[in-house]
Scaffold this motif. Structure first.
Motif, mmCIF file in Angstrom:
data_model
loop_
_atom_site.group_PDB
_atom_site.id
_atom_site.type_symbol
_atom_site.label_atom_id
_atom_site.label_comp_id
_atom_site.label_asym_id
_atom_site.label_seq_id
_atom_site.Cartn_x
_atom_site.Cartn_y
_atom_site.Cartn_z
ATOM 1 N N ARG A 144 18.193 49.501 29.306
ATOM 2 C CA ARG A 144 16.906 48.808 29.358
ATOM 3 C C ARG A 144 16.978 47.528 30.172
ATOM 4 O O ARG A 144 15.939 46.971 30.543
ATOM 5 N N THR A 145 18.188 47.053 30.434
ATOM 6 C CA THR A 145 18.337 45.736 31.044
ATOM 7 C C THR A 145 19.022 45.722 32.410
ATOM 8 O O THR A 145 18.841 44.776 33.173
ATOM 9 N N LYS A 146 19.804 46.748 32.726
ATOM 10 C CA LYS A 146 20.564 46.718 33.976
ATOM 11 C C LYS A 146 20.311 47.958 34.821
ATOM 12 O O LYS A 146 20.230 49.072 34.311
ATOM 13 N N TRP A 147 20.221 47.733 36.139
ATOM 14 C CA TRP A 147 20.103 48.864 37.069
ATOM 15 C C TRP A 147 21.479 49.398 37.435
ATOM 16 O O TRP A 147 21.618 50.544 37.827
ATOM 17 N N GLY A 148 22.484 48.557 37.324
ATOM 18 C CA GLY A 148 23.848 48.977 37.616
ATOM 19 C C GLY A 148 24.821 47.955 37.070
ATOM 20 O O GLY A 148 24.436 46.829 36.723
ATOM 21 N N SER A 149 26.079 48.327 36.968
ATOM 22 C CA SER A 149 27.100 47.386 36.503
ATOM 23 C C SER A 149 28.455 47.782 37.065
ATOM 24 O O SER A 149 28.675 48.931 37.465
ATOM 25 N N CYS A 150 29.351 46.798 37.106
ATOM 26 C CA CYS A 150 30.722 47.021 37.577
ATOM 27 C C CYS A 150 31.667 46.314 36.617
ATOM 28 O O CYS A 150 31.538 45.108 36.390
ATOM 29 N N SER A 151 32.595 47.045 36.047
ATOM 30 C CA SER A 151 33.544 46.446 35.115
ATOM 31 C C SER A 151 34.789 45.970 35.861
ATOM 32 O O SER A 151 35.005 46.316 37.028
ATOM 33 N N PHE A 158 25.284 53.357 36.719
ATOM 34 C CA PHE A 158 23.971 53.257 37.339
ATOM 35 C C PHE A 158 22.923 53.798 36.377
ATOM 36 O O PHE A 158 23.126 54.836 35.743
ATOM 37 N N ASN A 159 21.812 53.087 36.288
ATOM 38 C CA ASN A 159 20.712 53.457 35.415
ATOM 39 C C ASN A 159 20.016 54.700 35.948
ATOM 40 O O ASN A 159 19.616 54.739 37.117
ATOM 41 N N TYR A 160 19.825 55.691 35.093
ATOM 42 C CA TYR A 160 19.197 56.946 35.529
ATOM 43 C C TYR A 160 17.804 56.723 36.101
ATOM 44 O O TYR A 160 17.316 57.507 36.934
ATOM 45 N N ARG A 161 17.142 55.628 35.694
ATOM 46 C CA ARG A 161 15.787 55.358 36.163
ATOM 47 C C ARG A 161 15.733 54.986 37.649
ATOM 48 O O ARG A 161 14.652 54.920 38.240
ATOM 49 N N ILE A 174 23.485 50.341 44.844
ATOM 50 C CA ILE A 174 24.819 50.884 45.142
ATOM 51 C C ILE A 174 25.671 49.827 45.848
ATOM 52 O O ILE A 174 26.819 49.568 45.468
ATOM 53 N N ILE A 175 25.110 49.217 46.900
ATOM 54 C CA ILE A 175 25.838 48.203 47.667
ATOM 55 C C ILE A 175 26.194 47.019 46.772
ATOM 56 O O ILE A 175 27.321 46.505 46.814
#
Length: 217
Positions: A144-151, A158-161, A174-175
């Motif tokens: 609900r809060t992030k479009w993507g993340s990197c650990s 990546f958010n399915y939306r 992506i970039i």
């Protein structure tokens, strides 16, 4: 200034300055600014806008689609849902026959998950080559809060939306996450790296901030 392209009118402003190349910028409201080197002729500006006319109209349409998003989702054949920045009738995206509302919603979510997974897998290849990085794993998630993340261990999500967004917005996310593989913080080095691949990244951020609420089930 304005030109006619494919029976549509494209209005734009021209900003001249001490720069080497002409560039086209479209903000989240659809306002078009042409940034051109000092001394650029009107003919050269018009030619550049016409050359990129199809892309400009596509982006303007995506902005308009997001702006006019229906407030209530209708899970029926004629209900409209976003995919890649455009609205489609539900029956154009999934099979709807003999399914109740809960089944339709579940089927549509599955469609978006699969679409996002395919898009990310296809489009990340080019950018990870350009950036000379490679994530360990890639996962499509619901958030609900992030479009993507990197650990810190190079795991990207990546958010399915994102499957609802225009392709250039998907590319931005992506970039963004790939750049975090070498710059975990949002410092100047990070944004310079993002800008080296996508100079107009701020427009994509503005799009998500303004229209992200329409990209939901």
């Amino acid at each position: 200034m304005r030109i006619e392209f494919e029976n549509q009118t494209i209005d734009f402003n021209v900003l001249y300055g001490n720069r080497k190349k002409l560039s086209i910028h479209i903000d989240s409201t659809g306002h078009i600014t042409i940034k051109a080197p000092n001394g650029t002729t009107d003919a050269a500006v018009m030619e550049a806008v016409e050359r990129h006319g199809a892309r400009i109209l596509q982006k303007l349409q995506a902005i308009e689609n997001a702006r006019s998003a229906p407030k209530t989702k209708e899970y029926q054949d004629e209900g409209k849902f976003l995919h890649l920045g455009k609205y489609y009738y539900l029956h154009e995206l999934i099979e709807t026959k003999d399914l109740n509302e809960d089944e339709l919603k579940a089927s549509l979510k599955k469609f978006y998950f699969n679409s996002c997974k395919k898009l990310i897998a296809e489009r990340i290849k080019t950018y990870q080559t350009q950036l000379k990085v490679k994530p360990k794993t890639i996962e499509i998630v619901e958030s609900r809060t992030k479009w993507g993340s990197c650990s810190s261990d190079k795991h990207l999500t990546f958010n399915y939306r994102l499957a609802m967004a225009p392709l250039e917005v998907i590319d931005y996310v992506i970039i963004h996450e790939l750049c975090h593989l070498t710059h975990m913080n949002h410092d100047r080095s990070f944004w310079r790296r993002v800008g080296s691949i996508m100079p107009d990244f701020k427009e994509k951020e503005e799009f998500l901030a303004r229209y992200g609420q329409a990209m939901t089930l």
